[in-house]
Scaffold this motif. Structure first.
Motif, PDB file in Angstrom:
ATOM      1  N   ASN A 698       0.844  -1.121  -0.034  1.00  0.00           N
ATOM      2  CA  ASN A 698       0.056  -0.096  -0.047  1.00  0.00           C
ATOM      3  C   ASN A 698       0.760   1.182  -0.079  1.00  0.00           C
ATOM      4  O   ASN A 698       1.689   1.571   1.069  1.00  0.00           O
ATOM      5  CB  ASN A 698      -1.049  -0.069   1.361  1.00  0.00           C
ATOM      6  N   LEU A 699       0.766   2.086  -1.151  1.00  0.00           N
ATOM      7  CA  LEU A 699       1.673   3.259  -1.197  1.00  0.00           C
ATOM      8  C   LEU A 699       1.188   4.342  -0.134  1.00  0.00           C
ATOM      9  O   LEU A 699       1.923   5.197   0.264  1.00  0.00           O
ATOM     10  CB  LEU A 699       1.380   3.730  -2.446  1.00  0.00           C
ATOM     11  N   ASN A 700      -0.045   4.096   0.600  1.00  0.00           N
ATOM     12  CA  ASN A 700      -0.437   5.080   1.583  1.00  0.00           C
ATOM     13  C   ASN A 700       0.422   4.721   2.936  1.00  0.00           C
ATOM     14  O   ASN A 700       0.241   5.622   3.744  1.00  0.00           O
ATOM     15  CB  ASN A 700      -1.874   5.069   1.746  1.00  0.00           C
ATOM     16  N   GLY A 701       0.939   3.586   2.944  1.00  0.00           N
ATOM     17  CA  GLY A 701       1.530   3.044   4.080  1.00  0.00           C
ATOM     18  C   GLY A 701       0.522   1.795   4.648  1.00  0.00           C
ATOM     19  O   GLY A 701      -0.827   1.808   4.400  1.00  0.00           O
ATOM     20  N   GLY A 810     -11.463   2.936  -7.480  1.00  0.00           N
ATOM     21  CA  GLY A 810     -11.024   2.214  -6.296  1.00  0.00           C
ATOM     22  C   GLY A 810     -10.055   1.438  -6.581  1.00  0.00           C
ATOM     23  O   GLY A 810      -9.699   0.918  -7.769  1.00  0.00           O
ATOM     24  N   VAL A 811      -9.343   0.687  -5.431  1.00  0.00           N
ATOM     25  CA  VAL A 811      -8.198  -0.093  -5.599  1.00  0.00           C
ATOM     26  C   VAL A 811      -8.528  -1.399  -4.502  1.00  0.00           C
ATOM     27  O   VAL A 811      -8.936  -1.132  -3.317  1.00  0.00           O
ATOM     28  CB  VAL A 811      -6.880   0.427  -5.159  1.00  0.00           C
ATOM     29  N   ILE A 812      -8.112  -2.411  -5.156  1.00  0.00           N
ATOM     30  CA  ILE A 812      -7.971  -3.803  -4.248  1.00  0.00           C
ATOM     31  C   ILE A 812      -6.414  -4.464  -4.332  1.00  0.00           C
ATOM     32  O   ILE A 812      -6.084  -4.418  -5.226  1.00  0.00           O
ATOM     33  CB  ILE A 812      -8.905  -4.831  -4.742  1.00  0.00           C
ATOM     34  N   LEU A 813      -6.040  -4.178  -3.082  1.00  0.00           N
ATOM     35  CA  LEU A 813      -4.336  -4.537  -3.036  1.00  0.00           C
ATOM     36  C   LEU A 813      -4.486  -5.945  -2.217  1.00  0.00           C
ATOM     37  O   LEU A 813      -5.178  -6.135  -1.360  1.00  0.00           O
ATOM     38  CB  LEU A 813      -3.854  -3.739  -2.095  1.00  0.00           C
ATOM     39  N   ILE A 814      -3.884  -6.927  -3.079  1.00  0.00           N
ATOM     40  CA  ILE A 814      -3.698  -8.126  -2.514  1.00  0.00           C
ATOM     41  C   ILE A 814      -2.203  -8.690  -2.138  1.00  0.00           C
ATOM     42  O   ILE A 814      -1.422  -8.687  -2.926  1.00  0.00           O
ATOM     43  CB  ILE A 814      -4.107  -9.398  -3.327  1.00  0.00           C
ATOM     44  N   ASN A 815      -1.929  -8.871  -1.004  1.00  0.00           N
ATOM     45  CA  ASN A 815      -0.633  -8.812  -0.527  1.00  0.00           C
ATOM     46  C   ASN A 815      -0.542 -10.453   0.053  1.00  0.00           C
ATOM     47  O   ASN A 815      -1.130 -11.070   0.826  1.00  0.00           O
ATOM     48  CB  ASN A 815      -0.213  -8.081   0.830  1.00  0.00           C
ATOM     49  N   THR A 816       0.592 -11.121  -0.674  1.00  0.00           N
ATOM     50  CA  THR A 816       0.686 -12.555  -0.507  1.00  0.00           C
ATOM     51  C   THR A 816       2.024 -12.490  -0.153  1.00  0.00           C
ATOM     52  O   THR A 816       3.055 -11.781   0.115  1.00  0.00           O
ATOM     53  CB  THR A 816       0.620 -13.102  -1.821  1.00  0.00           C
ATOM     54  N   LYS A 817       2.214 -13.957   0.420  1.00  0.00           N
ATOM     55  CA  LYS A 817       3.607 -14.380   0.839  1.00  0.00           C
ATOM     56  C   LYS A 817       4.804 -14.494  -0.183  1.00  0.00           C
ATOM     57  O   LYS A 817       6.129 -14.619  -0.221  1.00  0.00           O
ATOM     58  CB  LYS A 817       3.404 -15.934   1.571  1.00  0.00           C
ATOM     59  N   GLY A 818       4.120 -14.321  -1.391  1.00  0.00           N
ATOM     60  CA  GLY A 818       5.087 -14.424  -2.839  1.00  0.00           C
ATOM     61  C   GLY A 818       4.444 -15.120  -3.899  1.00  0.00           C
ATOM     62  O   GLY A 818       3.918 -16.242  -3.615  1.00  0.00           O
TER      63      GLY A 818
END
Length: 915
Positions: A698-701, A810-818
């Motif tokens: 997330n570029l906002n932090g 809108g934005v959906i950010l998916i943060n994964t283990k890789g």
């Protein structure tokens, strides 16, 4: 459901002896009852109640509970559903805990452990079955649960809503005062605060506390219009490392007090005496006192009125045809408001109901305009499809009294409906009180006991005739000196199953009507039923056979996993081989697809956290196939109808328990035992360590989002889309035809596709490769849900601006283990983690004398004893044994349960602990 219809109607007609009414030989009643009987069979009404050990909690406690699931008007323990769901939902609309429990004979026991780091707030405890989802969520078990918390930094807050001085007294802001652990105001402290709804960030500002530790947070109209779950999040920075966070609900439902008028049974009819109930609700959703006058067109006073309970009251008057009437309302602060009464109809009926509990008789007063005399009508009295009275008749006077014997049935709400020419014209609900609740007594309970003494008593259950009754019960013992209770504010088995599970909307202090019952309270309950919504079906739809078919079938204790095997062109694969594999559970099953490509694995008992790999192959063993899983989507956060119960100052509201918890924590720390504060400090240290390894792009932090879905909330659905659908606020999934075929896009409810970013990589929605990834991620488990760390949703412009114009919707950010973009999906294999049954703990009832440290630890109990299984035998007897704590004070025993024939039971007892 409708027993011996012909004989019962004949009996009612024989009893029907009022000279003012002529019995009618038409078959209109039977034409009404047949579809009603069909509805009762196809749509049985299931209801859930939770008996919990305490009325409120502190972070670090355990919620102990037992669920009672009943079906129909007679409260029979349900065999319809085999599973019940219990959710704890935070004040910011995130699911803190979600349990699935097996229902055995309609009952289940469970517990929810509250983390010590849980924020103080207004939580929701919700319970339902999958079958209940076919009806409105208003009928779920759903209550506000106050949870207090000890701040690791000793910060305390006190908030009040502020209103302007104009006539409308609109909300202008919230004053929040901040104090340290010694009660001293925090002066000149920098605070950042966020005004949010459940779907977006409305405002973000910074400020400083004044010399009284006070911060004024201005509130705009918008924060009230977008959502009833708007709230303020404050962050006060104590030093470089310490940030104290607090959450405050903006509990405002109206600009100013709202008054509504409800003519009895529906209409004001000219020339007919009308009883009109009213309800006045304040800006916070609670009832307010009012008084007033009814005026005609010439401003002449026809009658006056006053509220008598929770803003409710009633008055009588006879309107005239062609005239309009107004009510001049005076509020407590002296302000006034003139409101129009409902329009007067020149023709119609008025159906009045007067319940007479002492005689098992209900007086029906049927009044009509002159043009309706001698016209055939029908009267039906029913509850959950069970008919207690039904007849055809023709009134031959404008006012007709009918005494209806209701000797059958149990206590509860009954709906009376007047039909004319096959149409439901008038409806009235009334509470029918019977002497059918069970009587619980404790034979050898003494008034006083010594600290740490062993407690033994015998429980006896009798019906209203003094005969023993067997059944299933639960029992909680609490130290009321630590956890004081206002019984009228509780949710009990009586208030839930007899009232709340049958009515729509918010009910203020529902147990008021079942505590120390008087004639005055009976009148107040009747006012509630004249002003509250009740409708499990619409008569016109039922009679025309237009009711919607159930979407969610009753869930059994054993589950099935099903789906389809298709070619890559979307055609069914016949005789395909499907393999279901779980290495951890040592399960390997195989089956073959049918002519439609459908497969089913039946009779699976699914434990918690079980995971499967499901593989499909063609008859010749080819993996060039697509496996599609079916499943019921999980339930998202439903509308909160109880916002009027929200508290701005939780810890102050729980002051006695909060102080007691701190005192017990100090006692534990002195002897080297682990207190809540010690545990909380450990959590903070671990959280700081974890923060050094964030994987948020997330570029906002990290965490600066309108909504965050954690890893623990994923992995229990057939696909990622199934997990997210209905859970992402302000987001819907829509399918469009593209260059690679149909693709489902996450779309903002404001319109437009949302940008999807995986580990910092933006998917190009014009690229065939990225579109294939999009399909794979949301529909085909291209990413194993267990590899997803978090999902962040950005909807507010202040958060999406950093991503440019392409992210405006809108934005959906998916943060994964890789995850590598070169990994393409294997359509023939799916990873599946279904929602299995949650494992539960047993309540530990300590014994004294083991060691001094163990005795000190046992003394800290506020729930002294909890037993979800108290089995009363056919002699109506059961025995209970436990040890009291070492603390002096008043102790409270609460017993709830259901008899073998569906009779409800609740008993409350007290005793003292003194040296």
């Amino acid at each position: 459901m409708i027993k011996n219809f012909v004989s019962r109607v004949l009996l009612y007609l024989l009893l029907f002896s009022q000279s003012a009414i002529i019995a009618n030989a038409q078959d209109s009643v039977e034409q009404i009852l047949k579809p009603l009987e069909a509805w009762a069979k196809e749509y049985p009404s299931e209801k859930v109640h939770l008996h919990i050990d305490k009325p409120y909690y502190m972070a670090g406690d355990t919620i102990w509970f037992k669920t009672y699931t009943v079906v129909g008007a007679y409260h029979q323990l349900s065999s319809l559903s085999g599973a019940v769901y219990v959710d704890l939902i935070s004040s910011t609309d995130s699911v803190v805990s979600s349990l699935k429990l097996p229902l055995i004979a309609g009952m289940a026991k469970g517990n929810i452990s509250l983390p010590v780091e849980l924020k103080a707030g207004n939580y929701r405890l919700r319970a339902y079955t999958q079958w209940m989802r076919n009806a409105d969520s208003d009928y779920f078990y759903d209550r506000i649960l106050y949870i207090g918390a000890i701040s690791p930094y000793g910060i305390q807050t006190q908030a009040t809503l502020q209103f302007d001085e104009t006539e409308d007294k609109k909300l202008s802001g919230m004053h929040i005062r901040f104090f340290d652990g010694e009660g001293r105001p925090l002066v000149e402290k920098s605070i950042e605060y966020f005004i949010r709804t459940e779907s977006e960030l409305l405002n973000q500002r910074k400020g400083k506390t004044d010399e009284e530790g006070r911060l004024m947070v201005p509130l705009s109209e918008r924060s009230l219009r977008d959502s009833v779950t708007a709230f303020i999040v404050s962050e006060i920075r104590l030093d470089k490392e310490k940030v104290a966070t607090s959450i405050f609900p903006i509990n405002l439902q109206y600009d100013r007090a709202d008054v509504q008028f409800f003519p009895e049974s529906g209409d004001l009819v000219a020339g007919v005496p009308n009883r009109i109930a009213f309800k006045a609700i304040g800006v916070n959703g609670l009832g307010v006192e009012i008084k007033g006058e009814v005026l005609d067109e010439n401003q002449q006073i026809l009658t006056t009125f006053n509220s008598v309970h929770a803003g409710m009251g009633q008055f009588m008057f006879t309107p005239e045809s062609g005239k309009q009437y107004k009510a001049q309302v005076v509020f407590q602060d002296g302000s006034t408001k003139q409101l129009s009464l409902p329009k007067v109809k020149t023709s119609g009926y008025v159906l009045s109901v007067y319940s007479q509990a002492a005689t098992d008789t209900v007086l029906l007063r049927i009044m009509c305009s002159n043009d309706r005399l001698k016209q055939p009508i029908s009267i039906v009295a029913q509850a959950d499809g069970e008919v207690f009275y039904a007849t055809d008749l023709s009134p031959n006077r404008p006012l007709n009294n009918l005494y209806v014997p209701l000797t059958q049935g149990v206590s509860g709400i009954v709906q009376f409906t007047l039909f004319s020419q096959g149409q439901a014209l008038n409806e009235r609900i009334a509470f029918i009180e019977r002497s059918d609740n069970l009587n619980i007594s404790l034979a050898n309970l003494k008034d006083s006991y010594k600290p740490r003494s062993e407690q033994n008593f015998n429980l006896s259950v009798l019906d209203n005739e003094g005969l023993p009754v067997s059944g299933n019960f639960s029992l909680a013992v609490t130290d009321e000196s630590q956890v004081p209770v206002k019984e009228e504010q509780e949710t009990t088995i009586l208030s839930q199953l007899l009232l709340q599970s049958n009515l729509r909307g918010y009910i203020e202090q529902p147990n008021y009507y079942f505590t120390n019952i008087t004639d005055e309270k009976r009148d107040h309950l009747d006012l509630l039923l004249m002003t509250q919504g009740y409708r499990r079906f619409i008569w016109s739809d039922l009679l025309a056979d237009k009711l919607k078919k159930p979407i969610y079938p009753p869930e059994k204790m054993v589950s099935s996993i099903s789906g389809k095997l298709l070619t890559l062109q979307g055609k069914p694969v016949v005789n395909g081989k499907i393999t279901l594999l779980s290495v951890a559970a040592n399960i390997t099953l195989e089956t073959i697809t049918d002519t439609e490509g459908v497969f089913v694995f039946d009779s699976l008992f699914l434990a918690d956290n079980i995971k499967f790999t499901i593989q499909g192959r063609s008859e010749k063993g080819s993996d060039k196939v697509e496996l599609v899983l079916e499943g019921i989507p999980s339930l998202g956060v439903t509308y909160n109808k109880n916002t009027a119960d929200l508290s701005l100052n939780i810890n102050q509201q729980l002051d006695t328990y909060f102080s007691s918890t701190k005192k017990h924590d100090d006692a534990l720390a002195k002897v080297g035992l682990e207190s809540r504060l010690i545990k909380l400090n450990e959590v903070i240290v671990n959280a700081k360590t974890a923060k050094s390894l964030p994987r948020s792009y997330n570029l906002n932090g990290p965490g600066r989002a309108d909504q965050i879905i954690s890893a623990s909330e994923l992995g229990t659905c057939p696909t990622l889309r199934a997990c997210l659908e209905g859970r992402l606020r302000g987001v819907v999934f829509r399918t469009e035809q593209t260059s690679i075929g149909p693709v489902t896009f996450p779309t903002s409810t404001r319109g437009g596709k949302m940008q999807v970013i995986i580990d910092g990589r933006i998917l190009d929605l014009h690229s065939d490769g990225d579109l294939q990834d999009l399909v794979g991620i949301f529909e085909q488990n291209l990413i194993d849900p267990t590899q997803i760390l978090s999902l962040e949703v950005l909807r507010s412009p202040s958060l999406t601006n950093i991503y440019g114009g392409g992210a405006a919707t809108g934005v959906i950010l998916i943060n994964t283990k890789g995850w590598s973009p070169t990994e393409r999906t294997d359509y023939s294999t799916k990873l599946y983690a279904p929602k299995g049954f949650t494992s539960t703990r047993e309540f530990y009832s300590p014994k004294y004398g083991v060691s001094e440290r163990a005795d000190i630890l046992a003394d800290q109990r506020s729930t002294v004893y909890w037993s979800p299984v108290v089995s009363v035998n056919k002699e109506g007897k059961a025995s209970v044994s436990y040890f009291n704590t070492g603390n002096e004070g008043k102790y409270r025993i609460v017993i709830e349960g259901i008899g073998a024939n569906g009779q409800l039971a609740r008993g409350v007892f007290h005793y003292q602990i003194a040296k």
